[in-house]
Design a protein around this motif. Sequence first.
Motif, PDB file in Angstrom:
ATOM      1  N   GLU A 197     -46.011 -63.421  -8.205  1.00  0.00           N
ATOM      2  CA  GLU A 197     -46.518 -64.242  -7.111  1.00  0.00           C
ATOM      3  C   GLU A 197     -45.508 -65.364  -6.864  1.00  0.00           C
ATOM      4  OE1 GLU A 197     -49.181 -64.216  -5.156  1.00  0.00           O
ATOM      5  OE2 GLU A 197     -50.594 -62.854  -6.127  1.00  0.00           O
ATOM      6  N   GLY A 198     -45.845 -66.207  -5.889  1.00  0.00           N
ATOM      7  CA  GLY A 198     -45.134 -67.463  -5.735  1.00  0.00           C
ATOM      8  C   GLY A 198     -45.994 -68.547  -6.350  1.00  0.00           C
ATOM      9  N   SER A 199     -46.984 -68.964  -5.608  1.00  0.00           N
ATOM     10  CA  SER A 199     -48.060 -69.820  -6.113  1.00  0.00           C
ATOM     11  C   SER A 199     -49.219 -69.566  -5.170  1.00  0.00           C
ATOM     12  CB  SER A 199     -47.649 -71.297  -6.121  1.00  0.00           C
ATOM     13  OG  SER A 199     -48.637 -72.105  -6.710  1.00  0.00           O
ATOM     14  N   ALA A 200     -50.044 -68.589  -5.517  1.00  0.00           N
ATOM     15  CA  ALA A 200     -51.036 -68.046  -4.591  1.00  0.00           C
ATOM     16  C   ALA A 200     -51.954 -69.138  -4.043  1.00  0.00           C
ATOM     17  CB  ALA A 200     -51.859 -66.967  -5.290  1.00  0.00           C
ATOM     18  N   ASP A 257     -43.732 -72.946 -11.873  1.00  0.00           N
ATOM     19  CA  ASP A 257     -42.796 -72.757 -12.982  1.00  0.00           C
ATOM     20  C   ASP A 257     -42.418 -71.288 -13.112  1.00  0.00           C
ATOM     21  OD1 ASP A 257     -42.878 -75.458 -13.560  1.00  0.00           O
ATOM     22  OD2 ASP A 257     -44.420 -75.260 -15.107  1.00  0.00           O
ATOM     23  N   PHE A 258     -43.371 -70.403 -12.782  1.00  0.00           N
ATOM     24  CA  PHE A 258     -43.080 -68.972 -12.857  1.00  0.00           C
ATOM     25  C   PHE A 258     -41.957 -68.580 -11.906  1.00  0.00           C
ATOM     26  CE2 PHE A 258     -43.894 -64.769 -10.909  1.00  0.00           C
ATOM     27  CZ  PHE A 258     -43.581 -63.976 -12.008  1.00  0.00           C
ATOM     28  N   VAL A 259     -42.007 -69.048 -10.670  1.00  0.00           N
ATOM     29  CA  VAL A 259     -40.941 -68.746  -9.706  1.00  0.00           C
ATOM     30  C   VAL A 259     -39.599 -69.260 -10.230  1.00  0.00           C
ATOM     31  CG1 VAL A 259     -40.044 -69.269  -7.411  1.00  0.00           C
ATOM     32  CG2 VAL A 259     -42.435 -68.610  -7.687  1.00  0.00           C
ATOM     33  N   ALA A 260     -39.582 -70.494 -10.695  1.00  0.00           N
ATOM     34  CA  ALA A 260     -38.343 -71.066 -11.224  1.00  0.00           C
ATOM     35  C   ALA A 260     -37.803 -70.227 -12.378  1.00  0.00           C
ATOM     36  CB  ALA A 260     -38.586 -72.502 -11.674  1.00  0.00           C
ATOM     37  N   ARG A 261     -38.710 -69.737 -13.212  1.00  0.00           N
ATOM     38  CA  ARG A 261     -38.275 -68.932 -14.359  1.00  0.00           C
ATOM     39  C   ARG A 261     -37.584 -67.646 -13.921  1.00  0.00           C
ATOM     40  NH1 ARG A 261     -43.030 -66.586 -17.536  1.00  0.00           N
ATOM     41  NH2 ARG A 261     -42.418 -64.576 -16.646  1.00  0.00           N
ATOM     42  N   THR A 262     -38.098 -67.000 -12.865  1.00  0.00           N
ATOM     43  CA  THR A 262     -37.474 -65.751 -12.427  1.00  0.00           C
ATOM     44  C   THR A 262     -36.057 -65.975 -11.910  1.00  0.00           C
ATOM     45  OG1 THR A 262     -38.346 -65.841 -10.141  1.00  0.00           O
ATOM     46  CG2 THR A 262     -39.736 -64.802 -11.816  1.00  0.00           C
ATOM     47  N   ASN A 300     -42.137 -66.706  -2.993  1.00  0.00           N
ATOM     48  CA  ASN A 300     -42.379 -65.721  -4.044  1.00  0.00           C
ATOM     49  C   ASN A 300     -41.313 -65.845  -5.115  1.00  0.00           C
ATOM     50  OD1 ASN A 300     -44.074 -64.164  -1.815  1.00  0.00           O
ATOM     51  ND2 ASN A 300     -44.520 -63.209  -3.777  1.00  0.00           N
ATOM     52  N   ALA A 301     -41.476 -65.045  -6.140  1.00  0.00           N
ATOM     53  CA  ALA A 301     -40.470 -64.950  -7.190  1.00  0.00           C
ATOM     54  C   ALA A 301     -39.153 -64.447  -6.591  1.00  0.00           C
ATOM     55  CB  ALA A 301     -40.959 -64.001  -8.277  1.00  0.00           C
ATOM     56  N   HIS A 302     -38.093 -64.469  -7.415  1.00  0.00           N
ATOM     57  CA  HIS A 302     -36.825 -63.876  -6.992  1.00  0.00           C
ATOM     58  C   HIS A 302     -37.116 -62.469  -6.470  1.00  0.00           C
ATOM     59  CE1 HIS A 302     -32.935 -61.901  -7.238  1.00  0.00           C
ATOM     60  NE2 HIS A 302     -32.348 -63.079  -7.424  1.00  0.00           N
ATOM     61  N   THR A 303     -36.619 -62.132  -5.296  1.00  0.00           N
ATOM     62  CA  THR A 303     -36.989 -60.880  -4.643  1.00  0.00           C
ATOM     63  C   THR A 303     -36.579 -59.659  -5.464  1.00  0.00           C
ATOM     64  OG1 THR A 303     -36.917 -61.901  -2.460  1.00  0.00           O
ATOM     65  CG2 THR A 303     -36.737 -59.516  -2.533  1.00  0.00           C
ATOM     66  N   GLY A 304     -35.453 -59.734  -6.165  1.00  0.00           N
ATOM     67  CA  GLY A 304     -35.061 -58.624  -7.035  1.00  0.00           C
ATOM     68  C   GLY A 304     -36.086 -58.400  -8.131  1.00  0.00           C
ATOM     69  N   PHE A 305     -36.537 -59.483  -8.743  1.00  0.00           N
ATOM     70  CA  PHE A 305     -37.589 -59.407  -9.765  1.00  0.00           C
ATOM     71  C   PHE A 305     -38.864 -58.823  -9.163  1.00  0.00           C
ATOM     72  CE2 PHE A 305     -41.416 -61.207 -11.605  1.00  0.00           C
ATOM     73  CZ  PHE A 305     -41.238 -61.042 -12.965  1.00  0.00           C
ATOM     74  N   ALA A 306     -39.247 -59.313  -7.982  1.00  0.00           N
ATOM     75  CA  ALA A 306     -40.470 -58.840  -7.349  1.00  0.00           C
ATOM     76  C   ALA A 306     -40.406 -57.346  -7.050  1.00  0.00           C
ATOM     77  CB  ALA A 306     -40.721 -59.626  -6.059  1.00  0.00           C
ATOM     78  N   TYR A 307     -39.284 -56.885  -6.502  1.00  0.00           N
ATOM     79  CA  TYR A 307     -39.130 -55.452  -6.236  1.00  0.00           C
ATOM     80  C   TYR A 307     -39.349 -54.635  -7.510  1.00  0.00           C
ATOM     81  CZ  TYR A 307     -37.086 -55.959  -1.491  1.00  0.00           C
ATOM     82  OH  TYR A 307     -36.868 -56.202  -0.154  1.00  0.00           O
ATOM     83  N   GLU A 308     -38.719 -55.079  -8.599  1.00  0.00           N
ATOM     84  CA  GLU A 308     -38.796 -54.330  -9.866  1.00  0.00           C
ATOM     85  C   GLU A 308     -40.220 -54.297 -10.417  1.00  0.00           C
ATOM     86  OE1 GLU A 308     -35.988 -56.288 -12.375  1.00  0.00           O
ATOM     87  OE2 GLU A 308     -34.259 -55.724 -11.130  1.00  0.00           O
ATOM     88  N   GLU A 309     -40.890 -55.460 -10.430  1.00  0.00           N
ATOM     89  CA  GLU A 309     -42.227 -55.524 -11.005  1.00  0.00           C
ATOM     90  C   GLU A 309     -43.245 -54.770 -10.159  1.00  0.00           C
ATOM     91  OE1 GLU A 309     -43.230 -56.931 -14.070  1.00  0.00           O
ATOM     92  OE2 GLU A 309     -41.057 -56.666 -14.222  1.00  0.00           O
ATOM     93  N   VAL A 310     -43.116 -54.879  -8.850  1.00  0.00           N
ATOM     94  CA  VAL A 310     -44.052 -54.185  -7.966  1.00  0.00           C
ATOM     95  C   VAL A 310     -43.866 -52.674  -8.068  1.00  0.00           C
ATOM     96  CG1 VAL A 310     -44.686 -53.794  -5.556  1.00  0.00           C
ATOM     97  CG2 VAL A 310     -44.328 -56.124  -6.395  1.00  0.00           C
TER      98      VAL A 310
END
Length: 392
Positions: free
Chosen positions: A299-302, A177-182, A125-135
């Motif tokens: 997401e990570g890469s669904a 690329d999205f995961v890398a960006r986070t 998944n994305a950086h977990t801190g980012f994921a927590y915030e967005e979710v």
Amino acid sequence: MSPPVRVLYSFPHKLGGGRICTTAWHQVDGASRAGAKVTVIVGSQVKALNEGVRVKKTLAVGKLRVPYRLIGRDVACNWHDTVTAMWLNANHREIDVVHGWPLSSLKTIRAAKKHGIPVVLERPNAHTGFAYEEVAKENQNVGIELPGNHDHLFNQKRLDLEETEYREADYLLCPSDFVARTFRERGYEDAKLVRHQYGFDGSRFKAPGNEGTPHDGLVMIYAGVVEPRKGLHHALKAWLASGAQEHGTFMVCGEFIPGYAELLQPMLSHPSVKVMGHRTDLPDLMRQSDLFVLSSVEEGSALVTYEARGSGCVLLVSDASGAVCEHMQNGLIHPSRDVAALTEHIRMLDVDRGLLSKLRGSSTSDLDKLTWDEAGRKLVDVYREVHKRKVA
């Protein structure tokens, strides 16, 4: 000819189960068949691997398995990490690269460093801190609270552990690329972020043919866990505003988290929307569909996006879905939370079936690059490269 790269693959969960357990199984199997010599240490295993893989279990003895719910995930992951680190200390001369998973790798990372072995850490998944915030933001927007055991419910202890793993691992394996960006946005250097990919099982997910399946109206499908971070509410709004709902069908497949279906009931009750629950016939349903929609906020890469492409669906996805596609080349990508853009994409394909056919043709023309076999070959290339860098 150079000798095969020797890999310790550490996975604390049920190898061969669903979701990330499927990902891990395919990675181990694919890397082994692509030439790596793999030792896999897992919590438990429910699906056999090829004979070239050596398997050790940390939460099972024979057919007896310690249930996670009995000891809890954190304890299980910590125990797995402890056992794996001990094994590595005793057998480090047999390993060139370590491949770890989140929340279960810190001791193993430190053992590997002691012996000069590079570590790649999977980022499903994305950086977990980012994921927590967005979710949290999306749940608040929708007006729903996550169940107490949900993976995306904020947990400072787990976040601290993961961020320590991020820092101490040599490389972070990013499937999109999205995961890398986070990670880049949180200060991680490009040199630490290594791209790889996931895949689909071509024996299960097969496109219906170049002609596709003719429909009077569009058939769009959503599949997966049904929760706000996956953006079904955005997809429903877009569908009902697009005009496609007049003659088309939107199939919603998957189990809803508590309370979400009730909030969406006015849209779910539209005659064009078919709520179908958990399905075991997704390959067939995808082959019957024109479009696959995933309007995620992170997401990570669904995996389901790979499977949908493999089945001949044109992807309508957000830029946070981690899907492998190019806008207007073999799919359509909208900015996360941009309902107006998604609405226009659905309307455009409903009106212009020539564009739909063109996108489908491009999407299915190179599916061999998206299989698990190809993912395994690319993963072995990563292993060889990081080992070479360490040796040099």
